[in-house]
Design an enzyme around this catalytic site. Sequence first.
Site, PDB file in Angstrom:
ATOM      1  N   ARG A   1      -0.105   4.359  -0.522  1.00 53.47           N
ATOM      2  CA  ARG A   1      -0.874   5.588  -0.364  1.00 53.47           C
ATOM      3  C   ARG A   1      -0.351   6.456   0.784  1.00 53.47           C
ATOM      4  NH1 ARG A   1      -6.820   3.231   0.044  1.00 53.47           N
ATOM      5  NH2 ARG A   1      -5.654   1.753   1.365  1.00 53.47           N
TER       6      ARG A   1
ATOM      7  N   ASP B   1       0.863  -1.184   0.000  1.00 52.18           N
ATOM      8  CA  ASP B   1       0.000   0.000   0.000  1.00 52.18           C
ATOM      9  C   ASP B   1       0.894   1.226   0.000  1.00 52.18           C
ATOM     10  OD1 ASP B   1      -1.890   1.991   0.357  1.00 52.18           O
ATOM     11  OD2 ASP B   1      -3.053   0.868   1.844  1.00 52.18           O
TER      12      ASP B   1
END
Length: 306
Positions: free
Chosen positions: A210, A208
Amino acid sequence: MTATKTDLPIVQCIARARIPTTQGPDIFLHLYANNRDNKEHLAIVFGEDIRSRSLFKRRPGETQNDRMIRGAYVGKLHPGRTVADTDDRLGLTLHFDEKTGDLLYESKTTWDPKNNTLVRIHSECYTGENAWSARCDCGEQFDRAGRLIACEHEKETGIIGGNGHGVIVYLRQEGRGIGLGEKLKAYNLQDLGADTVQANIMLKHPVDARDFSIGKAIIMDLGISNVRLLTNNPDKIVQVEYEPYIRCVERVPMVPIHWTNENAGIKSKEIEGYLRTKIERMGHLLQEPIKLHSTTTTTSTTTTTE
């Protein structure tokens, strides 16, 4: 250690406009620039009185017409209106600090920062939002967040809604931050047998990638301090919490619609595998009816799941 505002990117709301919707109340779409990337991040705001401090701040040399055009007005625009800071028809007037030009909080015109506000921080997903994808629940979560913010409460789950006040922060970080092209490659790897976590790793990307710091800065710019966060992701809760400026006072779960209504929502083997991986591998906070830790055993005549 207490965080300071200087830890965050600097965001600037460039424009705001009222958007009538097919689903219920008008929303106010805010477009943001920032000093960290060149992407156009958005805030979908329910409630005219939730105001961007950077947008509404008075600027040297600007006219009232300038303010109306960029969306820094109170109330509702109509043909012939000439003053942004006062809506005579609704009896509303904004006031500002004479030295700094900052918007002054007044309960009649501006949402109270101490109100517990329903917020969804949503990362862009072209396939889920625009291509009817049944590989993920991103489009469903986006739509449901809007319905929850608009409603007083959700009958099926008993979740208290936003009753017309709340925000969806829409961040341009497709594919958990790897971009659309790499996400499509990951889909091909999933069709070859990898799960969503394995596919990212095989492409040499983080599980991930982000970053929610721009989202936090947007929430602060909108004058929201107490957040009811719509998420199943424990990492997002940790990233959004930003004492003393932002407090996550509640996590509101995003339960897949098909889990509570077998005749609605997304049903596919891909979405079941995707949700299983998010629970098992990424720690998402869902109590699921799907089978966990499943393995597939193939014989000459049958395929069974254990």
